[in-house]
Write an enzyme that holds these catalytic residues in place. Sequence first.
Site, PDB file in Angstrom:
ATOM      1  N   ASP A   1      36.294  40.585  44.681  1.00 14.67           N
ATOM      2  CA  ASP A   1      36.472  40.872  43.246  1.00 14.67           C
ATOM      3  C   ASP A   1      37.259  39.711  42.658  1.00 14.67           C
ATOM      4  O   ASP A   1      37.903  38.947  43.381  1.00 14.67           O
ATOM      5  CB  ASP A   1      37.251  42.190  43.063  1.00 14.67           C
ATOM      6  CG  ASP A   1      37.028  42.829  41.698  1.00 14.67           C
ATOM      7  OD1 ASP A   1      36.439  43.914  41.621  1.00 14.67           O
ATOM      8  OD2 ASP A   1      37.460  42.237  40.672  1.00 14.67           O
TER       9      ASP A   1
ATOM     10  N   ASP B   1      35.776  34.530  41.874  1.00 21.14           N
ATOM     11  CA  ASP B   1      35.027  34.710  40.631  1.00 21.14           C
ATOM     12  C   ASP B   1      33.536  34.562  40.959  1.00 21.14           C
ATOM     13  O   ASP B   1      33.055  33.460  41.231  1.00 21.14           O
ATOM     14  CB  ASP B   1      35.470  33.654  39.610  1.00 21.14           C
ATOM     15  CG  ASP B   1      34.786  33.836  38.268  1.00 21.14           C
ATOM     16  OD1 ASP B   1      33.770  34.572  38.201  1.00 21.14           O
ATOM     17  OD2 ASP B   1      35.256  33.241  37.279  1.00 21.14           O
TER      18      ASP B   1
ATOM     19  N   SER C   1      22.205  51.046  35.329  1.00 26.42           N
ATOM     20  CA  SER C   1      22.789  52.079  34.462  1.00 26.42           C
ATOM     21  C   SER C   1      21.687  52.793  33.679  1.00 26.42           C
ATOM     22  O   SER C   1      20.640  52.202  33.383  1.00 26.42           O
ATOM     23  CB  SER C   1      23.736  51.393  33.468  1.00 26.42           C
ATOM     24  OG  SER C   1      24.032  52.244  32.392  1.00 26.42           O
TER      25      SER C   1
ATOM     26  N   TYR D   1      24.161  45.603  27.086  1.00 25.14           N
ATOM     27  CA  TYR D   1      24.507  45.949  28.477  1.00 25.14           C
ATOM     28  C   TYR D   1      23.254  46.469  29.193  1.00 25.14           C
ATOM     29  O   TYR D   1      22.966  46.097  30.329  1.00 25.14           O
ATOM     30  CB  TYR D   1      25.623  46.993  28.414  1.00 25.14           C
ATOM     31  CG  TYR D   1      26.002  47.685  29.694  1.00 25.14           C
ATOM     32  CD1 TYR D   1      26.769  47.034  30.665  1.00 25.14           C
ATOM     33  CD2 TYR D   1      25.644  49.016  29.919  1.00 25.14           C
ATOM     34  CE1 TYR D   1      27.143  47.697  31.822  1.00 25.14           C
ATOM     35  CE2 TYR D   1      26.023  49.677  31.068  1.00 25.14           C
ATOM     36  CZ  TYR D   1      26.774  49.011  32.025  1.00 25.14           C
ATOM     37  OH  TYR D   1      27.141  49.677  33.175  1.00 25.14           O
TER      38      TYR D   1
ATOM     39  N   ASN E   1      27.103  58.238  33.441  1.00 21.64           N
ATOM     40  CA  ASN E   1      28.553  58.065  33.267  1.00 21.64           C
ATOM     41  C   ASN E   1      29.292  58.573  34.490  1.00 21.64           C
ATOM     42  O   ASN E   1      29.098  59.715  34.893  1.00 21.64           O
ATOM     43  CB  ASN E   1      29.043  58.902  32.082  1.00 21.64           C
ATOM     44  CG  ASN E   1      28.641  58.297  30.781  1.00 21.64           C
ATOM     45  OD1 ASN E   1      29.049  57.196  30.458  1.00 21.64           O
ATOM     46  ND2 ASN E   1      27.815  59.013  30.034  1.00 21.64           N
TER      47      ASN E   1
ATOM     48  N   LYS F   1      44.351  60.479  26.242  1.00 24.27           N
ATOM     49  CA  LYS F   1      44.833  60.918  24.927  1.00 24.27           C
ATOM     50  C   LYS F   1      45.511  62.278  25.026  1.00 24.27           C
ATOM     51  O   LYS F   1      46.543  62.529  24.400  1.00 24.27           O
ATOM     52  CB  LYS F   1      43.660  60.986  23.938  1.00 24.27           C
ATOM     53  CG  LYS F   1      43.156  59.613  23.526  1.00 24.27           C
ATOM     54  CD  LYS F   1      41.944  59.730  22.628  1.00 24.27           C
ATOM     55  CE  LYS F   1      41.320  58.377  22.355  1.00 24.27           C
ATOM     56  NZ  LYS F   1      40.169  58.454  21.458  1.00 24.27           N
TER      57      LYS F   1
HETATM   58  P1  NAD Z   1      34.873  48.445  37.068  1.00 22.95           P
HETATM   59  O1  NAD Z   1      35.137  47.587  35.897  1.00 22.95           O
HETATM   60  O2  NAD Z   1      35.957  49.351  37.536  1.00 22.95           O
HETATM   61  O3  NAD Z   1      34.414  47.558  38.306  1.00 22.95           O
HETATM   62  C1  NAD Z   1      33.754  46.311  38.149  1.00 22.95           C
HETATM   63  C2  NAD Z   1      34.531  45.278  38.927  1.00 22.95           C
HETATM   64  O4  NAD Z   1      33.859  44.006  38.787  1.00 22.95           O
HETATM   65  C3  NAD Z   1      35.966  45.077  38.399  1.00 22.95           C
HETATM   66  O5  NAD Z   1      36.925  45.320  39.411  1.00 22.95           O
HETATM   67  C4  NAD Z   1      35.988  43.637  37.946  1.00 22.95           C
HETATM   68  O6  NAD Z   1      37.215  42.976  38.183  1.00 22.95           O
HETATM   69  C5  NAD Z   1      34.868  43.029  38.789  1.00 22.95           C
HETATM   70  N1  NAD Z   1      34.430  41.765  38.202  1.00 22.95           N
HETATM   71  C6  NAD Z   1      34.223  41.491  36.871  1.00 22.95           C
HETATM   72  N2  NAD Z   1      33.924  40.205  36.719  1.00 22.95           N
HETATM   73  C7  NAD Z   1      33.938  39.643  37.949  1.00 22.95           C
HETATM   74  C8  NAD Z   1      33.724  38.342  38.433  1.00 22.95           C
HETATM   75  N3  NAD Z   1      33.424  37.334  37.589  1.00 22.95           N
HETATM   76  N4  NAD Z   1      33.830  38.103  39.764  1.00 22.95           N
HETATM   77  C9  NAD Z   1      34.142  39.110  40.618  1.00 22.95           C
HETATM   78  N5  NAD Z   1      34.369  40.372  40.224  1.00 22.95           N
HETATM   79  C10 NAD Z   1      34.268  40.631  38.905  1.00 22.95           C
HETATM   80  O7  NAD Z   1      33.537  49.261  36.738  1.00 22.95           O
HETATM   81  P2  NAD Z   1      32.849  50.499  37.474  1.00 22.95           P
HETATM   82  O8  NAD Z   1      32.893  51.633  36.527  1.00 22.95           O
HETATM   83  O9  NAD Z   1      33.404  50.673  38.837  1.00 22.95           O
HETATM   84  O10 NAD Z   1      31.345  49.976  37.545  1.00 22.95           O
HETATM   85  C11 NAD Z   1      30.781  49.444  38.741  1.00 22.95           C
HETATM   86  C12 NAD Z   1      29.311  49.121  38.484  1.00 22.95           C
HETATM   87  O11 NAD Z   1      28.615  50.314  38.120  1.00 22.95           O
HETATM   88  C13 NAD Z   1      29.077  48.131  37.349  1.00 22.95           C
HETATM   89  O12 NAD Z   1      27.990  47.301  37.675  1.00 22.95           O
HETATM   90  C14 NAD Z   1      28.710  49.013  36.181  1.00 22.95           C
HETATM   91  O13 NAD Z   1      27.926  48.342  35.223  1.00 22.95           O
HETATM   92  C15 NAD Z   1      27.937  50.118  36.880  1.00 22.95           C
HETATM   93  N6  NAD Z   1      27.923  51.381  36.108  1.00 22.95           N
HETATM   94  C16 NAD Z   1      29.069  52.081  35.933  1.00 22.95           C
HETATM   95  C17 NAD Z   1      29.031  53.263  35.192  1.00 22.95           C
HETATM   96  C18 NAD Z   1      30.283  54.088  34.969  1.00 22.95           C
HETATM   97  O14 NAD Z   1      30.180  55.135  34.336  1.00 22.95           O
HETATM   98  N7  NAD Z   1      31.453  53.685  35.456  1.00 22.95           N
HETATM   99  C19 NAD Z   1      27.837  53.713  34.647  1.00 22.95           C
HETATM  100  C20 NAD Z   1      26.686  52.961  34.836  1.00 22.95           C
HETATM  101  C21 NAD Z   1      26.725  51.795  35.594  1.00 22.95           C
END
Ligand code: NAD
Length: 320
Positions: free
Chosen positions: A32, A50, A119, A147, A176, A198
């Site tokens: 990460d 990154d 998603s 997105y 979600n 909230k």
């Molecule tokens: P999150 O933001 O908690 O986790 C994403 C992680 O990616 C973060 O820890 C962030 O630091 C890391 N990241 C961002 N940019 C980066 C980079 N340049 N290099 C390395 N790491 C990087 O989000 P989440 O809710 O755990 O989502 C995880 C995945 O599931 C994502 O792809 C998201 O689009 C997908 N998703 C989530 C949901 C939801 O409801 N949470 C719904 C649909 C899809």
Amino acid sequence: MKRALVCGAGGFIAGHLVKKLKREGYWVRGVDIKEHEFSKTAADEFLVLDLREKQNCKAALSIQGAKFDEVYQLAADMGGMGFIHSAECEIMHNSMLINVHMTHAAATMGIPRYFFSSSVCVYRDMQPGEPELTEADAIPAHPDNEYGWEKLYTERMAMAYGRRYGMQVRIARFQNCYGAEGTWTGGREKAPAATCRKVAEAEDGGTIEVWGDGTAIRSYTHVNDMVEGVYLLMQSDLEGAVNIGCPQYVTVKELVDTVIEVSGKKIKVKYVPGPVGVQSRNFSNARIYSLGWQPKVFLKGGIQLTYPWIEAQVNAARQK
Ligand code: NAD
């Protein structure tokens, strides 16, 4: 012992996925751009890299004298509706770079199995009462936000690389997702976490503001169910996108009322204009059900697992 790379392991869902893979006996490397905010990682090894940089994707995938059996790609520049609407360019730039480089590196380095977290934002808006959309109904495409377009493009890219390089690609379209150890403040939090925060911050008898008019229809999937689905899908032969979501559809008002009930407080709700997203959702889970997956956590039980954790974060932040 199988080896897995989990990208985005400093985040919410991937952080829980690392724990699941450890329970299943894997050796896990997490990667990460930051360490996990809320707990010590369960991964055997954690790299801060990154993943927008090509060479960092290669470094994350390299192990001396061995190869990863499975790669789970959940890293994304990610947030709730407020973030999705205000950071379109960041999402399309950053998440796209991560996926372009990670998919290419994994395929060309001979990774046998690759998971991508898509998603339900790939689908068009729906009206309440419409019949379920299946995975195939995402095309012709009309996502409500950028997105969703980024996810749709990456799905297709992952499948193209799978065909060319013989990489088994598994794609989940998450509904979600909520639970403990997810973003709960700062502008990237999603509706369940924002509502819990909230309510936790409000005085008993106080008022909270909620975006929209409360009528939008959603389903909320607890993170424990989500990671079970991800794991099951990755072990399966199911190709193409697969919806994973709790079939309990509720209005935003029902979500808010459930959080208030679980908090034990008396709270008034003022609905105010704000970014709400689509009006309604209704998706088929037939594909993930075909693997034997069923959600075990429904809204009230999930909020009972989530609210106390967010309340504790709110209280800890107050004492700082
Ligand atoms: P999150 O933001 O908690 O986790 C994403 C992680 O990616 C973060 O820890 C962030 O630091 C890391 N990241 C961002 N940019 C980066 C980079 N340049 N290099 C390395 N790491 C990087 O989000 P989440 O809710 O755990 O989502 C995880 C995945 O599931 C994502 O792809 C998201 O689009 C997908 N998703 C989530 C949901 C939801 O409801 N949470 C719904 C649909 C899809």
